[in-house]
Scaffold this motif. Sequence first.
Motif, PDB file in Angstrom:
ATOM      1  N   UNK A 176       0.802  -1.221   0.000  1.00 47.17           N
ATOM      2  CA  UNK A 176       0.000   0.000   0.000  1.00 47.17           C
ATOM      3  C   UNK A 176       0.833   1.269   0.000  1.00 47.17           C
ATOM      4  N   UNK A 177       2.006   1.225  -0.603  1.00 46.56           N
ATOM      5  CA  UNK A 177       2.825   2.416  -0.797  1.00 46.56           C
ATOM      6  C   UNK A 177       2.734   2.834  -2.264  1.00 46.56           C
ATOM      7  N   UNK A 178       2.854   4.128  -2.555  1.00 46.00           N
ATOM      8  CA  UNK A 178       2.773   4.561  -3.951  1.00 46.00           C
ATOM      9  C   UNK A 178       3.975   4.055  -4.758  1.00 46.00           C
ATOM     10  N   UNK A 179       3.744   3.828  -6.037  1.00 39.04           N
ATOM     11  CA  UNK A 179       4.818   3.380  -6.915  1.00 39.04           C
ATOM     12  C   UNK A 179       5.836   4.493  -7.109  1.00 39.04           C
ATOM     13  N   UNK A 180       7.038   4.114  -7.455  1.00 37.52           N
ATOM     14  CA  UNK A 180       8.091   5.095  -7.681  1.00 37.52           C
ATOM     15  C   UNK A 180       7.758   5.975  -8.886  1.00 37.52           C
ATOM     16  N   UNK A 181       8.303   7.184  -8.844  1.00 33.98           N
ATOM     17  CA  UNK A 181       8.011   8.138  -9.904  1.00 33.98           C
ATOM     18  C   UNK A 181       8.476   7.634 -11.275  1.00 33.98           C
ATOM     19  N   UNK A 182       9.627   6.959 -11.335  1.00 37.94           N
ATOM     20  CA  UNK A 182      10.136   6.503 -12.622  1.00 37.94           C
ATOM     21  C   UNK A 182       9.223   5.483 -13.272  1.00 37.94           C
ATOM     22  N   UNK A 183       8.558   4.641 -12.425  1.00 39.82           N
ATOM     23  CA  UNK A 183       7.668   3.639 -13.004  1.00 39.82           C
ATOM     24  C   UNK A 183       6.358   4.254 -13.471  1.00 39.82           C
ATOM     25  N   UNK A 184       5.876   5.244 -12.747  1.00 42.20           N
ATOM     26  CA  UNK A 184       4.662   5.923 -13.191  1.00 42.20           C
ATOM     27  C   UNK A 184       4.919   6.700 -14.475  1.00 42.20           C
ATOM     28  N   UNK A 185       6.081   7.364 -14.535  1.00 41.60           N
ATOM     29  CA  UNK A 185       6.415   8.106 -15.753  1.00 41.60           C
ATOM     30  C   UNK A 185       6.596   7.169 -16.949  1.00 41.60           C
ATOM     31  N   UNK A 186       7.258   6.029 -16.728  1.00 40.04           N
ATOM     32  CA  UNK A 186       7.460   5.063 -17.808  1.00 40.04           C
ATOM     33  C   UNK A 186       6.138   4.490 -18.291  1.00 40.04           C
ATOM     34  N   UNK A 187       5.229   4.203 -17.358  1.00 42.24           N
ATOM     35  CA  UNK A 187       3.929   3.665 -17.756  1.00 42.24           C
ATOM     36  C   UNK A 187       3.128   4.690 -18.554  1.00 42.24           C
ATOM     37  N   UNK A 188       3.188   5.954 -18.143  1.00 38.23           N
ATOM     38  CA  UNK A 188       2.480   6.998 -18.891  1.00 38.23           C
ATOM     39  C   UNK A 188       3.068   7.193 -20.284  1.00 38.23           C
ATOM     40  N   UNK A 189       4.399   7.167 -20.384  1.00 35.31           N
ATOM     41  CA  UNK A 189       5.033   7.341 -21.685  1.00 35.31           C
ATOM     42  C   UNK A 189       4.703   6.192 -22.633  1.00 35.31           C
ATOM     43  N   UNK A 190       4.715   4.969 -22.113  1.00 39.49           N
ATOM     44  CA  UNK A 190       4.388   3.822 -22.952  1.00 39.49           C
ATOM     45  C   UNK A 190       2.920   3.822 -23.372  1.00 39.49           C
ATOM     46  N   UNK A 191       2.063   4.415 -22.557  1.00 44.99           N
ATOM     47  CA  UNK A 191       0.636   4.437 -22.888  1.00 44.99           C
ATOM     48  C   UNK A 191       0.284   5.548 -23.864  1.00 44.99           C
ATOM     49  N   UNK A 192       1.059   6.633 -23.872  1.00 45.59           N
ATOM     50  CA  UNK A 192       0.703   7.787 -24.703  1.00 45.59           C
ATOM     51  C   UNK A 192       1.527   7.914 -25.974  1.00 45.59           C
ATOM     52  N   UNK A 193       2.750   7.455 -25.987  1.00 37.58           N
ATOM     53  CA  UNK A 193       3.595   7.616 -27.175  1.00 37.58           C
ATOM     54  C   UNK A 193       3.230   6.601 -28.250  1.00 37.58           C
ATOM     55  N   UNK A 194       3.352   7.015 -29.507  1.00 36.86           N
ATOM     56  CA  UNK A 194       3.073   6.143 -30.635  1.00 36.86           C
ATOM     57  C   UNK A 194       4.296   5.282 -30.952  1.00 36.86           C
ATOM     58  N   UNK A 195       4.045   4.231 -31.712  1.00 34.12           N
ATOM     59  CA  UNK A 195       5.131   3.310 -32.031  1.00 34.12           C
ATOM     60  C   UNK A 195       6.172   3.961 -32.932  1.00 34.12           C
ATOM     61  N   UNK A 196       5.715   4.863 -33.812  1.00 30.28           N
ATOM     62  CA  UNK A 196       6.651   5.507 -34.729  1.00 30.28           C
ATOM     63  C   UNK A 196       7.305   6.745 -34.140  1.00 30.28           C
ATOM     64  N   UNK A 197       7.203   6.930 -32.821  1.00 31.65           N
ATOM     65  CA  UNK A 197       7.844   8.069 -32.172  1.00 31.65           C
ATOM     66  C   UNK A 197       9.366   7.904 -32.232  1.00 31.65           C
ATOM     67  N   UNK A 198      10.078   9.035 -32.301  1.00 31.58           N
ATOM     68  CA  UNK A 198      11.536   8.985 -32.431  1.00 31.58           C
ATOM     69  C   UNK A 198      12.185   8.310 -31.239  1.00 31.58           C
TER      70      UNK A 198
END
Length: 231
Positions: free
Chosen positions: A89-111
């Motif tokens: 019941x502790x919040x996830x680390x910032x790097x994992x939340x940021x990585x999950x958001x980036x993988x969910x929002x960025x397109x496959x053809x992104x640089x």
Amino acid sequence: MSEPHDPQDGTRRLPTTGAEQQEAPSGDVLEAERDADGPASEPDAGPERSGGRARRFRSGRRIPSALAALVLLGAAGLLLYDIAAVRADHPAMQWRRTLADELATRRIDDVWVLAGSAAAAAIGLWLLLLALTAGLRSLLPMRREHAGVRAALDREAAALVLRDRAVEVAGVQSVRVKVRRRKAAVSAVSHFRELDEVRDDLDTALRSGIEELGLAKPPRPSVRVRRPKKG
């Protein structure tokens, strides 16, 4: 015609052929080069049959293996710690939340996605190359005369031995030798004598020197002789 055989002598003398007594012609040239390929460059199969096949030495690759293990260990430990923290019941680390958001929002053809994929593929191919290749290219395997003994000769040591042989040839002023797995490149400078004569003497000396090295696959000598530069 062979020589008579002495019944009290245990040795047998074989007849010599005329090809062994032929001499290479010489000429007036400023540069002579030979890429020799003859029976003397073939490996001697006799000792290998008695002691087994002489294979290349394989590198332990300790540094790449240690670096890869440390990176994987650190990444796995950090991920497991974060998963255990979320389960508690502790919040996830910032790097994992940021990585999950980036993988969910960025397109496959992104640089950045393409660059990361290319970097991961390059690292994977590099690790596969290290795993499949033998390494230790500076070591030349020697003939195996005993099954339990393996030996190798360093390329620089082999080049030094051949260089000492080459400088003993009359007319050689300076020489450079570079030994590879299949070829021994010799570049010599001759300040007197005909270049063809110097080249033939060098070829004979190098073949004898390569044979005495005892390598499993003797390199093929390539001799190049030239005059010193004027001025």
